[in-house]
Design an enzyme around this catalytic site. Structure first.
Site, PDB file in Angstrom:
ATOM      1  CB  SER A 198       2.194   6.773  -8.455  1.00 44.78           C
ATOM      2  OG  SER A 198       1.466   7.910  -8.906  1.00 44.78           O
ATOM      3  CE1 TYR A 206       0.708   7.703  -3.547  1.00 44.10           C
ATOM      4  CE2 TYR A 206       0.771   9.237  -5.394  1.00 44.10           C
ATOM      5  CZ  TYR A 206       0.517   7.974  -4.895  1.00 44.10           C
ATOM      6  OH  TYR A 206       0.074   6.977  -5.744  1.00 44.10           O
TER       7      TYR A 206
END
Length: 274
Positions: free
Chosen positions: A144, A157
């Site tokens: 990501s 995350y």
């Protein structure tokens, strides 16, 4: 060799219940590879399997396993012990919360690390030796843009996705000359059901059926992934994210973190930090 000869006869797709995972699994089946569908929810996996059966002649197997739980990798190994896995796709581990690190329980962050770091590492260690022995196979680990620099509201995350990116790059360095394609696929904002639910819950879109502004289409993401399986170690998906990463190269790490903080504040609808 055909795609199935190179990457088959079976693929394992972690996070196959919807979004990019389900689309990737379908793309593999359309290319003649049988697919093990892995996620938490059996009913949703059954729907994906039925869709693949209606469109292709590929076989499917479903594994309903919570990747955040200890022992997940061992359960996956047991559930695939009779199959020749030639392709591993790991796209589980989205963050549905987008909130400050201290606003949630530590257990949530620990589960994120388990799901995004420990399990893909364990699965690669389990499945890659046979790929190396056959001198063919593939591994795709979804990353990501959040892993490119630290930012608020995605502490665990973003850190886990930084791990995924570097892990895929290092694994490519060790395996690409042994016949195994390894690709770290870095995604930006993508139109998935999870993103729609998050933005709807925060009032950013009127309905969970709406496309979030600026989100890339899943089909476009998957198309780029299949086109670049041998172009590792890292592939940045989408022209916008590729342009952003080029711009990031001109900034210091401190400037990058401040930029991520500003972007996070804008996403939250808050005032931009000083």
């Amino acid at each position: 060799m055909t795609f199935a000869d190179t990457y088959g006869p079976w693929a394992l797709v972690a996070g196959a219940s919807d979004g990019v995972g389900a689309a990737f699994a379908t793309g593999l089946a359309e290319r003649g590879v049988n697919v093990v569908l892995l996620a938490r929810r059996q009913d949703v996996l059954d729907e994906v399997a039925a869709g693949i059966a209606s469109r292709t002649s590929a076989q499917t197997r479903t594994l309903a396993i919570d990747l955040a739980q200890p022992g997940a990798a061992a359960a996956i190994a047991e559930g695939t012990g009779d199959l020749e896995i030639g392709f591993l796709v790991y796209c589980a581990g989205a963050d549905p919360d987008f909130k400050p690190f201290l606003a949630g329980p530590l257990a949530a962050a620990e589960a994120m690390v388990q799901r995004n770091c420990m399990v893909p590492m364990q699965l690669c260690h389990h499945f890659a030796p046979a790929m190396v022995a056959r001198a063919r196979g593939g591994i795709v680990i979804f990353g990501s843009g959040a892993g490119l620099a630290g930012g608020p509201n995605m502490v665990a995350y973003g850190a886990s996705k930084a791990f995924d990116m570097v892990f895929a790059e290092a694994l490519w360095a060790e395996l690409h000359d042994k016949g195994v394609d390894v690709l770290g696929l870095i995604l930006g904002k993508t139109d998935t059901p999870a993103l729609r639910r998050l933005e709807h819950s925060r009032g950013q879109i009127d309905s969970p059926d709406d496309v979030p502004p600026g989100a890339a289409a899943v089909d476009d993401v998957i198309g780029e992934a299949f086109e670049n399986l041998s172009n590792g170690p890292t592939w940045i998906v989408g022209e916008d994210l590729r342009a952003a990463t080029q711009m990031m190269g001109s900034l210091t790490r401190n400037q990058l973190v401040r930029l991520m903080a500003q972007a996070s504040a804008a996403a939250m609808g808050a005032d931009r930090p000083e």
